[in-house]
Design a protein around this motif. Structure first.
Motif, PDB file in Angstrom:
ATOM      1  N   LEU A  30     -16.033 -15.008   7.787  1.00 31.26           N
ATOM      2  CA  LEU A  30     -16.987 -13.950   8.120  1.00 31.26           C
ATOM      3  C   LEU A  30     -16.264 -12.683   8.560  1.00 31.26           C
ATOM      4  CD1 LEU A  30     -19.753 -15.917  10.061  1.00 31.26           C
ATOM      5  CD2 LEU A  30     -20.044 -14.702   7.898  1.00 31.26           C
ATOM      6  N   LEU A  31     -15.247 -12.849   9.374  1.00 29.13           N
ATOM      7  CA  LEU A  31     -14.463 -11.706   9.833  1.00 29.13           C
ATOM      8  C   LEU A  31     -13.720 -11.059   8.670  1.00 29.13           C
ATOM      9  CD1 LEU A  31     -13.607 -10.077  12.309  1.00 29.13           C
ATOM     10  CD2 LEU A  31     -11.699 -11.658  12.575  1.00 29.13           C
ATOM     11  N   SER A  42     -19.697  -2.787  15.063  1.00 28.00           N
ATOM     12  CA  SER A  42     -20.950  -3.172  15.712  1.00 28.00           C
ATOM     13  C   SER A  42     -21.681  -4.249  14.911  1.00 28.00           C
ATOM     14  CB  SER A  42     -21.850  -1.954  15.894  1.00 28.00           C
ATOM     15  OG  SER A  42     -22.139  -1.366  14.632  1.00 28.00           O
ATOM     16  N   LEU A  43     -21.663  -4.168  13.598  1.00 28.88           N
ATOM     17  CA  LEU A  43     -22.293  -5.204  12.777  1.00 28.88           C
ATOM     18  C   LEU A  43     -21.468  -6.481  12.739  1.00 28.88           C
ATOM     19  CD1 LEU A  43     -23.781  -3.192   9.782  1.00 28.88           C
ATOM     20  CD2 LEU A  43     -24.970  -4.240  11.696  1.00 28.88           C
ATOM     21  N   MET A  44     -20.147  -6.348  12.844  1.00 25.54           N
ATOM     22  CA  MET A  44     -19.302  -7.544  12.925  1.00 25.54           C
ATOM     23  C   MET A  44     -19.645  -8.353  14.172  1.00 25.54           C
ATOM     24  SD  MET A  44     -15.423  -6.668  11.898  1.00 25.54           S
ATOM     25  CE  MET A  44     -15.113  -5.218  10.933  1.00 25.54           C
ATOM     26  N   VAL A  45     -19.828  -7.671  15.275  1.00 28.53           N
ATOM     27  CA  VAL A  45     -20.193  -8.343  16.525  1.00 28.53           C
ATOM     28  C   VAL A  45     -21.551  -9.014  16.369  1.00 28.53           C
ATOM     29  CG1 VAL A  45     -20.813  -7.943  18.951  1.00 28.53           C
ATOM     30  CG2 VAL A  45     -18.800  -6.840  17.978  1.00 28.53           C
ATOM     31  N   THR A  47     -22.813 -10.138  13.744  1.00 25.87           N
ATOM     32  CA  THR A  47     -22.652 -11.287  12.849  1.00 25.87           C
ATOM     33  C   THR A  47     -21.995 -12.477  13.557  1.00 25.87           C
ATOM     34  OG1 THR A  47     -22.406  -9.800  10.974  1.00 25.87           O
ATOM     35  CG2 THR A  47     -21.619 -12.028  10.668  1.00 25.87           C
ATOM     36  N   MET A  48     -21.064 -12.222  14.439  1.00 27.00           N
ATOM     37  CA  MET A  48     -20.281 -13.290  15.047  1.00 27.00           C
ATOM     38  C   MET A  48     -20.926 -13.893  16.303  1.00 27.00           C
ATOM     39  SD  MET A  48     -17.757 -13.317  12.996  1.00 27.00           S
ATOM     40  CE  MET A  48     -16.161 -13.833  13.489  1.00 27.00           C
ATOM     41  N   VAL A  49     -21.654 -13.111  17.059  1.00 28.46           N
ATOM     42  CA  VAL A  49     -22.193 -13.576  18.343  1.00 28.46           C
ATOM     43  C   VAL A  49     -23.094 -14.807  18.212  1.00 28.46           C
ATOM     44  CG1 VAL A  49     -23.729 -12.931  20.255  1.00 28.46           C
ATOM     45  CG2 VAL A  49     -21.846 -11.449  19.610  1.00 28.46           C
ATOM     46  N   PRO A  50     -24.014 -14.863  17.225  1.00 30.95           N
ATOM     47  CA  PRO A  50     -24.850 -16.064  17.149  1.00 30.95           C
ATOM     48  C   PRO A  50     -24.051 -17.360  17.002  1.00 30.95           C
ATOM     49  CG  PRO A  50     -25.788 -14.344  15.804  1.00 30.95           C
ATOM     50  CD  PRO A  50     -24.454 -13.846  16.262  1.00 30.95           C
ATOM     51  N   LEU A  51     -22.928 -17.316  16.333  1.00 30.50           N
ATOM     52  CA  LEU A  51     -22.095 -18.515  16.220  1.00 30.50           C
ATOM     53  C   LEU A  51     -21.273 -18.755  17.481  1.00 30.50           C
ATOM     54  CD1 LEU A  51     -20.815 -18.333  12.545  1.00 30.50           C
ATOM     55  CD2 LEU A  51     -22.421 -19.962  13.504  1.00 30.50           C
ATOM     56  N   LEU A  52     -20.831 -17.687  18.108  1.00 37.09           N
ATOM     57  CA  LEU A  52     -20.014 -17.831  19.322  1.00 37.09           C
ATOM     58  C   LEU A  52     -20.816 -18.391  20.499  1.00 37.09           C
ATOM     59  CD1 LEU A  52     -17.888 -14.575  19.176  1.00 37.09           C
ATOM     60  CD2 LEU A  52     -17.099 -16.924  18.833  1.00 37.09           C
ATOM     61  N   ILE A  53     -22.127 -18.195  20.485  1.00 39.30           N
ATOM     62  CA  ILE A  53     -22.985 -18.710  21.568  1.00 39.30           C
ATOM     63  C   ILE A  53     -22.857 -20.228  21.682  1.00 39.30           C
ATOM     64  CG2 ILE A  53     -25.397 -19.089  22.200  1.00 39.30           C
ATOM     65  CD1 ILE A  53     -25.955 -16.253  21.147  1.00 39.30           C
ATOM     66  N   PHE A  54     -22.623 -20.895  20.565  1.00 36.08           N
ATOM     67  CA  PHE A  54     -22.585 -22.351  20.547  1.00 36.08           C
ATOM     68  C   PHE A  54     -21.213 -22.931  20.898  1.00 36.08           C
ATOM     69  CE2 PHE A  54     -26.077 -21.121  17.824  1.00 36.08           C
ATOM     70  CZ  PHE A  54     -27.094 -21.878  18.364  1.00 36.08           C
ATOM     71  N   LEU A  55     -20.222 -22.090  21.071  1.00 40.56           N
ATOM     72  CA  LEU A  55     -18.860 -22.569  21.341  1.00 40.56           C
ATOM     73  C   LEU A  55     -18.748 -23.431  22.595  1.00 40.56           C
ATOM     74  CD1 LEU A  55     -16.061 -22.517  20.118  1.00 40.56           C
ATOM     75  CD2 LEU A  55     -15.615 -20.426  21.372  1.00 40.56           C
ATOM     76  N   PRO A  56     -19.317 -23.054  23.744  1.00 41.52           N
ATOM     77  CA  PRO A  56     -19.198 -23.925  24.931  1.00 41.52           C
ATOM     78  C   PRO A  56     -19.832 -25.305  24.736  1.00 41.52           C
ATOM     79  CG  PRO A  56     -19.921 -21.728  25.579  1.00 41.52           C
ATOM     80  CD  PRO A  56     -19.962 -21.774  24.083  1.00 41.52           C
ATOM     81  N   GLY A  57     -21.010 -25.344  24.138  1.00 39.90           N
ATOM     82  CA  GLY A  57     -21.673 -26.627  23.901  1.00 39.90           C
ATOM     83  C   GLY A  57     -20.959 -27.463  22.861  1.00 39.90           C
ATOM     84  N   MET A  68     -28.771 -27.469  17.382  1.00 43.57           N
ATOM     85  CA  MET A  68     -29.218 -26.075  17.297  1.00 43.57           C
ATOM     86  C   MET A  68     -28.306 -25.248  16.400  1.00 43.57           C
ATOM     87  SD  MET A  68     -32.042 -25.966  18.809  1.00 43.57           S
ATOM     88  CE  MET A  68     -32.278 -24.219  18.658  1.00 43.57           C
ATOM     89  N   LEU A  69     -27.028 -25.579  16.388  1.00 42.39           N
ATOM     90  CA  LEU A  69     -26.089 -24.908  15.488  1.00 42.39           C
ATOM     91  C   LEU A  69     -26.516 -25.100  14.036  1.00 42.39           C
ATOM     92  CD1 LEU A  69     -23.397 -23.392  15.000  1.00 42.39           C
ATOM     93  CD2 LEU A  69     -22.262 -25.622  15.088  1.00 42.39           C
ATOM     94  N   CYS A  70     -27.040 -26.266  13.716  1.00 40.65           N
ATOM     95  CA  CYS A  70     -27.533 -26.520  12.355  1.00 40.65           C
ATOM     96  C   CYS A  70     -28.631 -25.538  11.984  1.00 40.65           C
ATOM     97  CB  CYS A  70     -28.051 -27.947  12.232  1.00 40.65           C
ATOM     98  SG  CYS A  70     -26.775 -29.199  12.323  1.00 40.65           S
ATOM     99  N   PHE A  71     -29.554 -25.283  12.906  1.00 36.04           N
ATOM    100  CA  PHE A  71     -30.638 -24.346  12.619  1.00 36.04           C
ATOM    101  C   PHE A  71     -30.115 -22.927  12.417  1.00 36.04           C
ATOM    102  CE2 PHE A  71     -33.036 -27.703  14.876  1.00 36.04           C
ATOM    103  CZ  PHE A  71     -33.942 -27.999  13.868  1.00 36.04           C
ATOM    104  N   VAL A  72     -29.138 -22.541  13.196  1.00 32.94           N
ATOM    105  CA  VAL A  72     -28.575 -21.198  13.058  1.00 32.94           C
ATOM    106  C   VAL A  72     -27.835 -21.057  11.733  1.00 32.94           C
ATOM    107  CG1 VAL A  72     -26.891 -19.592  14.054  1.00 32.94           C
ATOM    108  CG2 VAL A  72     -28.508 -20.772  15.523  1.00 32.94           C
ATOM    109  N   THR A  73     -27.169 -22.120  11.299  1.00 33.11           N
ATOM    110  CA  THR A  73     -26.461 -22.034  10.012  1.00 33.11           C
ATOM    111  C   THR A  73     -27.436 -21.803   8.861  1.00 33.11           C
ATOM    112  OG1 THR A  73     -26.463 -24.436   9.720  1.00 33.11           O
ATOM    113  CG2 THR A  73     -24.503 -23.452  10.727  1.00 33.11           C
ATOM    114  N   LEU A  74     -28.690 -22.216   9.015  1.00 35.52           N
ATOM    115  CA  LEU A  74     -29.679 -21.961   7.963  1.00 35.52           C
ATOM    116  C   LEU A  74     -29.937 -20.463   7.791  1.00 35.52           C
ATOM    117  CD1 LEU A  74     -32.211 -24.842   8.647  1.00 35.52           C
ATOM    118  CD2 LEU A  74     -30.471 -24.710   6.859  1.00 35.52           C
ATOM    119  N   MET A  75     -29.893 -19.712   8.887  1.00 35.69           N
ATOM    120  CA  MET A  75     -30.039 -18.254   8.777  1.00 35.69           C
ATOM    121  C   MET A  75     -28.848 -17.656   8.035  1.00 35.69           C
ATOM    122  SD  MET A  75     -31.800 -17.066  12.359  1.00 35.69           S
ATOM    123  CE  MET A  75     -30.395 -17.516  13.360  1.00 35.69           C
ATOM    124  N   TYR A  76     -27.656 -18.135   8.364  1.00 33.33           N
ATOM    125  CA  TYR A  76     -26.465 -17.659   7.658  1.00 33.33           C
ATOM    126  C   TYR A  76     -26.533 -18.041   6.180  1.00 33.33           C
ATOM    127  CZ  TYR A  76     -24.107 -16.224  11.908  1.00 33.33           C
ATOM    128  OH  TYR A  76     -23.763 -15.565  13.064  1.00 33.33           O
TER     129      TYR A  76
END
Length: 124
Positions: A30-31, A42-45, A47-57, A68-76
């Motif tokens: 993506l990067l 600004s658009l790179m951020v 794009t990346m933030v929704p995936l980075l949110i799941f990093l701790p979990g 929940m990561l599975c659901f977000v990947t459907l948007m991507y």
């Protein structure tokens, strides 16, 4: 009666590695695709933030977060398929699509098998 899955720890380990590998590669692609196409920072951020949110979990291997990561990947997936059929498509769009599909499948199984493993630990 509990459902016993044969070789659960081996399957869980494979799913873990596939999830992490496809997650990290997707972030890199993506990067790279954003840099290649001249996307503003600004658009790179965005794009990346929704995936980075799941990093701790994902690090803590919480199966609900991984689900929940599975659901977000459907948007991507939707955005990437649209980009792939655009006239400005490049080979990185195809790589993104493959990584998204692998991430979705691996994370889905990782979440499910993690849930089974936790259940089996609590109920031997």
């Amino acid at each position: 009666m509990t459902k016993v899955i044969a070789q659960l720890s081996k399957k869980l380990n494979v799913a873990r590695k596939l999830t992490w590998g496809s997650y990290l590669l997707l972030m890199a692609v993506l990067l790279a695709n954003a840099i290649w196409s001249g996307t503003p920072v600004s658009l790179m951020v965005f794009t990346m933030v929704p995936l980075l949110i799941f990093l701790p979990g994902l690090r803590r291997e919480r199966y609900k977060t991984i689900s929940m990561l599975c659901f977000v990947t459907l948007m991507y997936f939707m955005v990437t398929v649209t980009n792939l059929f655009a006239p400005s498509a490049n080979w990185l769009d195809a790589v993104e699509l493959v990584l998204i599909v692998v991430l979705f499948g691996a994370a889905m199984m990782f979440s499910r098998w993690k849930q089974y493993s936790l259940y089996q630990e609590d109920n031997p």
